[in-house]
Design an enzyme around this catalytic site. Structure first.
Site, PDB file in Angstrom:
ATOM      1  N   LYS A 121     -55.457  57.250  65.166  1.00 38.74           N
ATOM      2  CA  LYS A 121     -54.116  56.673  65.330  1.00 38.74           C
ATOM      3  C   LYS A 121     -53.974  55.584  64.273  1.00 38.74           C
ATOM      4  CE  LYS A 121     -51.492  53.790  66.862  1.00 38.74           C
ATOM      5  NZ  LYS A 121     -50.603  52.969  65.998  1.00 38.74           N
TER       6      LYS A 121
ATOM      7  N   GLY B 286     -58.748  46.022  64.351  1.00 36.35           N
ATOM      8  CA  GLY B 286     -57.455  45.358  64.415  1.00 36.35           C
ATOM      9  C   GLY B 286     -57.615  43.929  64.898  1.00 36.35           C
ATOM     10  N   SER B 287     -56.559  43.419  65.504  1.00 41.85           N
ATOM     11  CA  SER B 287     -56.546  42.004  65.878  1.00 41.85           C
ATOM     12  C   SER B 287     -57.366  41.754  67.151  1.00 41.85           C
ATOM     13  CB  SER B 287     -55.107  41.549  66.098  1.00 41.85           C
ATOM     14  OG  SER B 287     -54.551  42.290  67.152  1.00 41.85           O
TER      15      SER B 287
ATOM     16  N   THR C 209     -55.270  42.523  70.498  1.00 45.19           N
ATOM     17  CA  THR C 209     -55.198  43.952  70.821  1.00 45.19           C
ATOM     18  C   THR C 209     -56.581  44.478  71.184  1.00 45.19           C
ATOM     19  OG1 THR C 209     -53.397  44.152  69.230  1.00 45.19           O
ATOM     20  CG2 THR C 209     -54.352  46.196  70.014  1.00 45.19           C
ATOM     21  N   GLY C 210     -57.596  44.014  70.477  1.00 48.12           N
ATOM     22  CA  GLY C 210     -58.964  44.473  70.737  1.00 48.12           C
ATOM     23  C   GLY C 210     -59.406  44.154  72.156  1.00 48.12           C
TER      24      GLY C 210
ATOM     25  N   GLU D 269     -63.852  46.144  65.873  1.00 42.00           N
ATOM     26  CA  GLU D 269     -63.978  45.367  64.629  1.00 42.00           C
ATOM     27  C   GLU D 269     -62.722  44.528  64.527  1.00 42.00           C
ATOM     28  OE1 GLU D 269     -66.288  44.967  62.548  1.00 42.00           O
ATOM     29  OE2 GLU D 269     -67.650  46.527  63.214  1.00 42.00           O
TER      30      GLU D 269
ATOM     31  N   CYS E  15     -59.723  41.321  56.614  1.00 48.27           N
ATOM     32  CA  CYS E  15     -60.320  40.682  57.782  1.00 48.27           C
ATOM     33  C   CYS E  15     -61.452  39.724  57.420  1.00 48.27           C
ATOM     34  CB  CYS E  15     -60.841  41.746  58.740  1.00 48.27           C
ATOM     35  SG  CYS E  15     -62.024  42.852  57.967  1.00 48.27           S
TER      36      CYS E  15
ATOM     37  N   GLU F 125     -56.160  32.879  62.965  1.00 41.46           N
ATOM     38  CA  GLU F 125     -56.205  33.775  61.809  1.00 41.46           C
ATOM     39  C   GLU F 125     -54.783  33.967  61.298  1.00 41.46           C
ATOM     40  OE1 GLU F 125     -56.700  37.982  62.522  1.00 41.46           O
ATOM     41  OE2 GLU F 125     -58.032  38.170  60.798  1.00 41.46           O
TER      42      GLU F 125
HETATM   43  P1  NDP Z   1     -53.242  45.269  65.530  1.00 42.64           P
HETATM   44  O1  NDP Z   1     -54.286  44.852  66.475  1.00 42.64           O
HETATM   45  O2  NDP Z   1     -51.859  44.809  65.751  1.00 42.64           O
HETATM   46  O3  NDP Z   1     -53.156  46.864  65.451  1.00 42.64           O
HETATM   47  C1  NDP Z   1     -54.253  47.682  65.092  1.00 42.64           C
HETATM   48  C2  NDP Z   1     -53.972  49.111  65.539  1.00 42.64           C
HETATM   49  O4  NDP Z   1     -53.885  49.152  66.965  1.00 42.64           O
HETATM   50  C3  NDP Z   1     -52.649  49.670  65.040  1.00 42.64           C
HETATM   51  O5  NDP Z   1     -52.796  51.063  64.816  1.00 42.64           O
HETATM   52  C4  NDP Z   1     -51.732  49.395  66.226  1.00 42.64           C
HETATM   53  O6  NDP Z   1     -50.600  50.214  66.234  1.00 42.64           O
HETATM   54  C5  NDP Z   1     -52.663  49.743  67.373  1.00 42.64           C
HETATM   55  N1  NDP Z   1     -52.283  49.131  68.649  1.00 42.64           N
HETATM   56  C6  NDP Z   1     -51.495  48.071  68.890  1.00 42.64           C
HETATM   57  N2  NDP Z   1     -51.441  47.811  70.216  1.00 42.64           N
HETATM   58  C7  NDP Z   1     -52.216  48.742  70.831  1.00 42.64           C
HETATM   59  C8  NDP Z   1     -52.584  49.011  72.184  1.00 42.64           C
HETATM   60  N3  NDP Z   1     -52.157  48.250  73.182  1.00 42.64           N
HETATM   61  N4  NDP Z   1     -53.395  50.049  72.437  1.00 42.64           N
HETATM   62  C9  NDP Z   1     -53.869  50.816  71.448  1.00 42.64           C
HETATM   63  N5  NDP Z   1     -53.562  50.628  70.138  1.00 42.64           N
HETATM   64  C10 NDP Z   1     -52.752  49.596  69.840  1.00 42.64           C
HETATM   65  O7  NDP Z   1     -53.767  44.845  64.091  1.00 42.64           O
HETATM   66  P2  NDP Z   1     -53.008  44.960  62.697  1.00 42.64           P
HETATM   67  O8  NDP Z   1     -52.664  46.383  62.424  1.00 42.64           O
HETATM   68  O9  NDP Z   1     -51.929  43.926  62.679  1.00 42.64           O
HETATM   69  O10 NDP Z   1     -54.182  44.567  61.669  1.00 42.64           O
HETATM   70  C11 NDP Z   1     -54.490  43.260  61.371  1.00 42.64           C
HETATM   71  C12 NDP Z   1     -55.678  42.781  62.178  1.00 42.64           C
HETATM   72  O11 NDP Z   1     -56.777  43.653  62.002  1.00 42.64           O
HETATM   73  C13 NDP Z   1     -56.173  41.431  61.740  1.00 42.64           C
HETATM   74  O12 NDP Z   1     -56.444  40.631  62.858  1.00 42.64           O
HETATM   75  C14 NDP Z   1     -57.461  41.723  61.016  1.00 42.64           C
HETATM   76  O13 NDP Z   1     -58.363  40.675  60.991  1.00 42.64           O
HETATM   77  C15 NDP Z   1     -57.961  42.911  61.740  1.00 42.64           C
HETATM   78  N6  NDP Z   1     -58.878  43.694  60.905  1.00 42.64           N
HETATM   79  C16 NDP Z   1     -60.224  43.685  61.169  1.00 42.64           C
HETATM   80  C17 NDP Z   1     -61.120  44.358  60.348  1.00 42.64           C
HETATM   81  C18 NDP Z   1     -62.601  44.380  60.636  1.00 42.64           C
HETATM   82  O14 NDP Z   1     -63.294  45.261  60.123  1.00 42.64           O
HETATM   83  N7  NDP Z   1     -63.138  43.463  61.426  1.00 42.64           N
HETATM   84  C19 NDP Z   1     -60.650  45.097  59.175  1.00 42.64           C
HETATM   85  C20 NDP Z   1     -59.230  45.073  59.011  1.00 42.64           C
HETATM   86  C21 NDP Z   1     -58.382  44.386  59.851  1.00 42.64           C
HETATM   87  P3  NDP Z   1     -49.248  49.624  65.583  1.00 42.64           P
HETATM   88  O15 NDP Z   1     -49.520  49.343  64.151  1.00 42.64           O
HETATM   89  O16 NDP Z   1     -48.276  50.672  65.761  1.00 42.64           O
HETATM   90  O17 NDP Z   1     -48.935  48.366  66.369  1.00 42.64           O
END
Ligand code: NDP
Length: 495
Positions: A194, A246-247, A250-251, A269, A303, A399
């Site tokens: 996704k 991701g964030s 959300t994580g 991650e 990140c 962040e």
């Molecule tokens: P988000 O957490 O907003 O989203 C990440 C993914 O999760 C997207 O595909 C998003 O869909 C999906 N998502 C959102 N809500 C849900 C849910 N409730 N259930 C399941 N999936 C969901 O992060 P961002 O896309 O804004 O990315 C930025 C963040 O990612 C930063 O905090 C960054 O630090 C982190 N990151 C970490 C990395 C690592 O390796 N540690 C590497 C890269 C980024 P949608 O986009 O449609 O909302």
């Protein structure tokens, strides 16, 4: 200054009606809403994708489940390795197309898309291909009593978990998508990816290339959509593991949801508020180009990039003056123009978030240089250097994931460590010094999954990567990821 030409194959791809990628082909459900993919440099809609419903997610999960049971778990590790290598070949052959898709939807500089994202995608896929044939268990001699001369032996095997949900953020969709795909496929799992709603296109194209590479249909599926689509995926009983990048917020939600689904396996991650510490012996002129590049690559939307810079008080004024001058001289503009070194932020909500942090800093008179939003079209913000006096300042805690670094002086190593570790995050950190005695004393004291010395934000497939504290659970790359994608089975034999 000249923009590169958009390839005809990119124009043709953008013009398509994109569906999900299920069982080896595009699947369009005419009832689903559409999401606009916006070019952040021009604010134009370049394509639309589907907002995946529960029904589409169920089809994708079913397809991945059948391919796991009937095909992918039955082929040899060597065949899995060959097919992943073939996919890497095809990414290489279609590198310009994939790079342009990333640039058009994420605002990534074309040079970064080509030489970092696509190039690293190839390297990572080849790494995962090489791991497929190296998944091992061990033999163990139990100490059970032998009454009548019987003997015992035991061994362990690692078995693929099953269908993985790979949830991917918007900053490096292709590369992070490939991390999830490579990890799953090399261990014998199948996957439903996704991607982010903002940057979906390169992952859809990667899934098509996988079919060309001979990866059987259903092994890689892609469902597009908003966060809700991700939630449907986690709830699917056919999904056995969630691999999320991701964030933190959300994580945490995803981790809770996975636990409530019968302890579904999960690796996270997440974000960081990464520190870079410049010790008293640093030569500012020598380190500045590397530090600035590591900090502002992809407009700071990385990140692991540093957001908190700790500078020994003896070098603070020099650092601030020289860093400000470098930031002011960075050519900014179209990400399709290879002479630019700074492009737009990737999407409107993120642009608004970064402007919010910059306004906070401006109101408190903390901006040393940069930070202005550029008038006109596109989500452009000038890279900013921000002065922070107090580690409790929100700019030092939260962040921002943007092109702004906060800088603070420190007096001695003890106070440095206290300030570096005063964070809920623990993804990455760096120390800049040639005093190796000090450096080696600092390394074990820093709460971070990765510590770089005289470098920052460099990822290598042979080196494990992941976060401590709220920055995540689990490790990617190396062979460390294998544990997270397999179940360990113990077999005990009496003979
Ligand atoms: P988000 O957490 O907003 O989203 C990440 C993914 O999760 C997207 O595909 C998003 O869909 C999906 N998502 C959102 N809500 C849900 C849910 N409730 N259930 C399941 N999936 C969901 O992060 P961002 O896309 O804004 O990315 C930025 C963040 O990612 C930063 O905090 C960054 O630090 C982190 N990151 C970490 C990395 C690592 O390796 N540690 C590497 C890269 C980024 P949608 O986009 O449609 O909302």
């Amino acid at each position: 200054m000249s923009k590169i030409e958009i390839l005809n194959e990119v124009k043709t791809f953008l013009a398509r009606k994109h569906g999900h990628f299920i069982a080896g082909k595009s699947y369009v459900d005419e009832h689903e809403a559409r999401i606009d993919i916006i070019n952040p440099a021009t604010e134009e809609c370049i394509a639309t994708v589907a907002d995946g419903s529960e029904a589409s997610v169920a089809l994708a999960a079913q397809s991945a489940h059948e391919s796991f049971k009937n095909v992918w778990s039955k082929i040899t590790p060597y065949e899995r390795s060959l097919k992943l290598n073939k996919l890497a070949d095809l990414v290489e052959a279609n590198a310009d197309e994939l790079a342009q898709l990333e640039t058009l939807s994420a605002g990534k500089l074309i040079t970064i898309a080509q030489h970092l994202e696509v190039a690293q995608t190839i390297i990572f896929l080849r790494h995962f291909a090489s791991c497929a044939t190296k998944i091992e268990g061990k033999t163990i001699q139990p100490s059970l009593p032998s009454m009548q001369g019987e003997q015992y032996t035991a061994f362990t095997v690692r078995q693929p978990i099953g269908v993985v949900a790979g949830i991917v953020p918007w900053n490096f969709s292709l590369m992070i998508g490939a991390w999830k795909i490579g990890s799953a496929l090399s261990t014998g799992c199948t996957i439903v990816v996704k991607p982010s709603e903002f940057t979906t296109l390169s992952v859809l194209r990667l899934a098509e290339l996988a079919i060309e590479a001979g990866i059987p249909e259903g092994v890689i599926n892609v469902v597009t959509g908003l966060g809700k689509t991700g939630q449907y995926l986690i709830d699917s009983p056919l999904i056995k593991k969630v691999s999320f990048t991701g964030s933190v917020s959300t994580g945490i939600r995803i981790g809770q949801q996975a636990m409530q689904n019968d302890l579904k396996r999960v690796s996270l991650e997440l974000g960081g508020k990464n520190a870079a510490a410049l010790l008293s012996d640093v030569n500012i002129d020598e380190i500045l180009p590397v530090l600035i590049q590591s900090t502002f690559v992809h407009q700071g939307q990385v990140c692991a990039a540093p957001e908190r810079i700790f500078v020994h008080q003896s070098k603070y004024d020099e650092f601030v003056a020289k860093a400000s001058a470098v930031l002011a001289s960075m050519p900014m503009g179209s990400p399709l123009d290879a002479s630019n070194v700074f492009g737009p932020l990737s999407n409107k909500p993120h642009y608004e978030k970064v402007k919010h942090y910059l306004n906070l800093a401006r109101e408190k008179g903390q901006i040393i240089s940069g930070g202005e939003a550029v008038e006109g079209t596109g989500y452009f913000v000038k890279p900013a250097l921000i002065k922070v006096d107090d580690c409790k300042d929100p700019l030092f805690i939260e962040e921002t994931f943007g092109p702004l670094i906060s800088v603070i002086p420190f007096e001695d190593e003890d106070s440095l460590v206290t300030m570096m570790n005063d964070s809920r995050f623990g993804l990455a950190a760096s120390v800049w010094s040639n005093d190796m005695s000090k450096v080696f004393r600092l390394i074990p004291q820093i709460d971070a999954g990765s510590v770089w010395i005289n470098m920052h934000t460099f990822l290598d497939p042979a080196v494990p990567f992941g976060g401590m504290k709220a920055s995540g659970i689990g490790r990617e790359f190396s062979d460390a990821y294998i544990d997270d994608y397999t179940e360990l089975k113990s077999v005990m034999i009496r003979f």
